[in-house]
Design a protein around this motif. Sequence first.
Motif, PDB file in Angstrom:
ATOM      1  N   ALA A 127      -0.270  23.350  55.815  1.00  0.00           N
ATOM      2  CA  ALA A 127      -1.418  22.879  56.591  1.00  0.00           C
ATOM      3  C   ALA A 127      -2.723  23.278  55.923  1.00  0.00           C
ATOM      4  CB  ALA A 127      -1.356  23.444  58.013  1.00  0.00           C
ATOM      5  N   VAL A 128      -2.789  24.504  55.413  1.00  0.00           N
ATOM      6  CA  VAL A 128      -4.008  24.971  54.734  1.00  0.00           C
ATOM      7  C   VAL A 128      -4.215  24.196  53.435  1.00  0.00           C
ATOM      8  CG1 VAL A 128      -5.147  26.958  53.690  1.00  0.00           C
ATOM      9  CG2 VAL A 128      -3.770  27.261  55.752  1.00  0.00           C
ATOM     10  N   ILE A 129      -3.134  24.042  52.661  1.00  0.00           N
ATOM     11  CA  ILE A 129      -3.235  23.300  51.397  1.00  0.00           C
ATOM     12  C   ILE A 129      -3.665  21.860  51.650  1.00  0.00           C
ATOM     13  CG2 ILE A 129      -1.944  22.470  49.397  1.00  0.00           C
ATOM     14  CD1 ILE A 129      -0.118  24.908  49.695  1.00  0.00           C
ATOM     15  N   ALA A 130      -3.045  21.219  52.644  1.00  0.00           N
ATOM     16  CA  ALA A 130      -3.377  19.826  52.951  1.00  0.00           C
ATOM     17  C   ALA A 130      -4.826  19.688  53.403  1.00  0.00           C
ATOM     18  CB  ALA A 130      -2.435  19.295  54.039  1.00  0.00           C
ATOM     19  N   LEU A 131      -5.300  20.639  54.190  1.00  0.00           N
ATOM     20  CA  LEU A 131      -6.688  20.596  54.654  1.00  0.00           C
ATOM     21  C   LEU A 131      -7.656  20.645  53.482  1.00  0.00           C
ATOM     22  CD1 LEU A 131      -8.673  20.637  57.048  1.00  0.00           C
ATOM     23  CD2 LEU A 131      -8.512  23.140  57.002  1.00  0.00           C
ATOM     24  N   VAL A 132      -7.386  21.532  52.528  1.00  0.00           N
ATOM     25  CA  VAL A 132      -8.265  21.663  51.360  1.00  0.00           C
ATOM     26  C   VAL A 132      -8.214  20.412  50.505  1.00  0.00           C
ATOM     27  CG1 VAL A 132      -8.660  22.951  49.223  1.00  0.00           C
ATOM     28  CG2 VAL A 132      -8.110  24.176  51.334  1.00  0.00           C
ATOM     29  N   VAL A 133      -7.000  19.937  50.211  1.00  0.00           N
ATOM     30  CA  VAL A 133      -6.844  18.772  49.335  1.00  0.00           C
ATOM     31  C   VAL A 133      -7.468  17.524  49.947  1.00  0.00           C
ATOM     32  CG1 VAL A 133      -5.144  17.185  48.328  1.00  0.00           C
ATOM     33  CG2 VAL A 133      -4.795  19.660  48.171  1.00  0.00           C
ATOM     34  N   LEU A 134      -7.169  17.264  51.217  1.00  0.00           N
ATOM     35  CA  LEU A 134      -7.646  16.033  51.836  1.00  0.00           C
ATOM     36  C   LEU A 134      -9.149  16.044  52.075  1.00  0.00           C
ATOM     37  CD1 LEU A 134      -4.824  15.246  54.427  1.00  0.00           C
ATOM     38  CD2 LEU A 134      -5.137  14.335  52.123  1.00  0.00           C
ATOM     39  N   THR A 135      -9.664  17.134  52.643  1.00  0.00           N
ATOM     40  CA  THR A 135     -11.098  17.160  52.946  1.00  0.00           C
ATOM     41  C   THR A 135     -11.940  17.188  51.678  1.00  0.00           C
ATOM     42  OG1 THR A 135     -11.030  19.576  53.182  1.00  0.00           O
ATOM     43  CG2 THR A 135     -10.778  18.266  55.174  1.00  0.00           C
ATOM     44  N   THR A 136     -11.529  18.001  50.708  1.00  0.00           N
ATOM     45  CA  THR A 136     -12.309  18.093  49.462  1.00  0.00           C
ATOM     46  C   THR A 136     -12.173  16.831  48.634  1.00  0.00           C
ATOM     47  OG1 THR A 136     -11.994  20.496  49.415  1.00  0.00           O
ATOM     48  CG2 THR A 136     -12.683  19.435  47.368  1.00  0.00           C
ATOM     49  N   GLY A 137     -10.928  16.428  48.378  1.00  0.00           N
ATOM     50  CA  GLY A 137     -10.706  15.282  47.504  1.00  0.00           C
ATOM     51  C   GLY A 137     -11.237  13.979  48.058  1.00  0.00           C
ATOM     52  N   LEU A 138     -10.889  13.672  49.312  1.00  0.00           N
ATOM     53  CA  LEU A 138     -11.294  12.381  49.869  1.00  0.00           C
ATOM     54  C   LEU A 138     -12.797  12.305  50.132  1.00  0.00           C
ATOM     55  CD1 LEU A 138      -8.335  11.671  52.330  1.00  0.00           C
ATOM     56  CD2 LEU A 138      -8.685  10.813  49.998  1.00  0.00           C
ATOM     57  N   SER A 139     -13.386  13.389  50.613  1.00  0.00           N
ATOM     58  CA  SER A 139     -14.831  13.355  50.874  1.00  0.00           C
ATOM     59  C   SER A 139     -15.625  13.258  49.576  1.00  0.00           C
ATOM     60  CB  SER A 139     -15.253  14.592  51.677  1.00  0.00           C
ATOM     61  OG  SER A 139     -15.000  15.773  50.944  1.00  0.00           O
ATOM     62  N   LEU A 140     -15.211  14.007  48.544  1.00  0.00           N
ATOM     63  CA  LEU A 140     -15.915  13.947  47.261  1.00  0.00           C
ATOM     64  C   LEU A 140     -15.746  12.585  46.610  1.00  0.00           C
ATOM     65  CD1 LEU A 140     -17.547  15.389  45.087  1.00  0.00           C
ATOM     66  CD2 LEU A 140     -15.393  16.283  44.150  1.00  0.00           C
ATOM     67  N   ALA A 141     -14.520  12.052  46.634  1.00  0.00           N
ATOM     68  CA  ALA A 141     -14.277  10.750  46.021  1.00  0.00           C
ATOM     69  C   ALA A 141     -15.072   9.648  46.718  1.00  0.00           C
ATOM     70  CB  ALA A 141     -12.783  10.434  46.063  1.00  0.00           C
ATOM     71  N   SER A 142     -15.057   9.635  48.034  1.00  0.00           N
ATOM     72  CA  SER A 142     -15.782   8.586  48.756  1.00  0.00           C
ATOM     73  C   SER A 142     -17.282   8.703  48.550  1.00  0.00           C
ATOM     74  CB  SER A 142     -15.443   8.649  50.245  1.00  0.00           C
ATOM     75  OG  SER A 142     -15.807   9.913  50.783  1.00  0.00           O
ATOM     76  N   GLY A 143     -17.801   9.936  48.511  1.00  0.00           N
ATOM     77  CA  GLY A 143     -19.231  10.129  48.287  1.00  0.00           C
ATOM     78  C   GLY A 143     -19.684   9.629  46.920  1.00  0.00           C
ATOM     79  N   LEU A 144     -18.849   9.860  45.902  1.00  0.00           N
ATOM     80  CA  LEU A 144     -19.200   9.405  44.550  1.00  0.00           C
ATOM     81  C   LEU A 144     -19.016   7.905  44.387  1.00  0.00           C
ATOM     82  CD1 LEU A 144     -17.595  12.303  42.469  1.00  0.00           C
ATOM     83  CD2 LEU A 144     -20.033  11.860  42.758  1.00  0.00           C
ATOM     84  N   LEU A 145     -18.007   7.344  45.031  1.00  0.00           N
ATOM     85  CA  LEU A 145     -17.741   5.911  44.876  1.00  0.00           C
ATOM     86  C   LEU A 145     -18.851   5.033  45.453  1.00  0.00           C
ATOM     87  CD1 LEU A 145     -13.903   5.754  45.621  1.00  0.00           C
ATOM     88  CD2 LEU A 145     -15.034   5.176  43.460  1.00  0.00           C
ATOM     89  N   VAL A 146     -19.558   5.517  46.456  1.00  0.00           N
ATOM     90  CA  VAL A 146     -20.632   4.715  47.049  1.00  0.00           C
ATOM     91  C   VAL A 146     -21.967   4.913  46.344  1.00  0.00           C
ATOM     92  CG1 VAL A 146     -19.512   4.745  49.310  1.00  0.00           C
ATOM     93  CG2 VAL A 146     -21.234   6.480  48.763  1.00  0.00           C
ATOM     94  N   ALA A 147     -21.976   5.710  45.272  1.00  0.00           N
ATOM     95  CA  ALA A 147     -23.233   5.983  44.565  1.00  0.00           C
ATOM     96  C   ALA A 147     -23.949   4.711  44.104  1.00  0.00           C
ATOM     97  CB  ALA A 147     -22.980   6.927  43.389  1.00  0.00           C
ATOM     98  N   PRO A 148     -23.253   3.690  43.553  1.00  0.00           N
ATOM     99  CA  PRO A 148     -23.971   2.465  43.141  1.00  0.00           C
ATOM    100  C   PRO A 148     -24.656   1.733  44.289  1.00  0.00           C
ATOM    101  CG  PRO A 148     -21.820   2.574  42.089  1.00  0.00           C
ATOM    102  CD  PRO A 148     -21.841   3.654  43.129  1.00  0.00           C
ATOM    103  N   LEU A 149     -24.238   1.988  45.505  1.00  0.00           N
ATOM    104  CA  LEU A 149     -24.843   1.324  46.654  1.00  0.00           C
ATOM    105  C   LEU A 149     -25.976   2.142  47.266  1.00  0.00           C
ATOM    106  CD1 LEU A 149     -21.576   0.120  48.440  1.00  0.00           C
ATOM    107  CD2 LEU A 149     -23.011  -1.151  46.815  1.00  0.00           C
ATOM    108  N   ALA A 150     -26.088   3.385  46.858  1.00  0.00           N
ATOM    109  CA  ALA A 150     -27.061   4.260  47.525  1.00  0.00           C
ATOM    110  C   ALA A 150     -27.865   5.112  46.556  1.00  0.00           C
ATOM    111  CB  ALA A 150     -26.323   5.172  48.508  1.00  0.00           C
TER     112      ALA A 150
END
Length: 228
Positions: A127-150
């Motif tokens: 649960a701890v590992i999944a929390l770190v991987v999902l919150t860090t990875g998905l939030s960072l990836a989504s934030g960077l992917l929208v950079a051309p739009l913002a």
Amino acid sequence: MTTTPYRDALASFAGAPLDPRTYRSLLYLALAVPLGFGYLIAFSIAGSLSLGLSVTILGPVAVLGTLLLAVAVVWADAKLTAGLLGVEVSPWFPSRDLGVVEFCKRLVFARPTWTGLLYLCWRMVLAVIALVVLTTGLSLASGLLVAPLAYGEFLLIDYQIGVYRVNTLPRALGAAGLGALVGLLTLYAANLLGRVAAAVTSTLVGDGPVDTKDSGDSGSDENTRTDA
């Protein structure tokens, strides 16, 4: 042509977005977070209650209740894991045909009870590992992917040694490329964690023999299993 382990690893990494197991693993990890922390809270309370009652006549009842809860949770969780990750397991539960004394004896002394507790500890760690991987990875990836739009003067990437301002299109495209890489890494990590979780479940839960009602036979001392 013989493929090397490095090529196999690279193919597995690049193919993670196309592997259906990846998305089943993502769902499994997303469920692992609330379940794992729920198990931690529930069994912390149950363990504390059992410890507090250990000096009273209700102590054995509390211990048996905690073990029974653990076995039931392991059974349900293993079924969930089997359904999502495709691992073949037959989680153990003492036969309801046994008498009360034999049922309690099996519950306390059966090996699957204690390997099941190890399995629950693993689920809490996951649960701890999944929390770190999902919150860090998905939030960072989504934030960077929208950079051309913002992109613009207000878009900053803050990292440990400084701040990177994404204020031009080339920089925004570079950030998006980095986001795609982070997203790919996150998907691969989820796929890998799913495989590890399947292997741990198979090892700690696995399959086993069947409980028998007659405890007087020569094989009655063996700790046995049944699908409930």
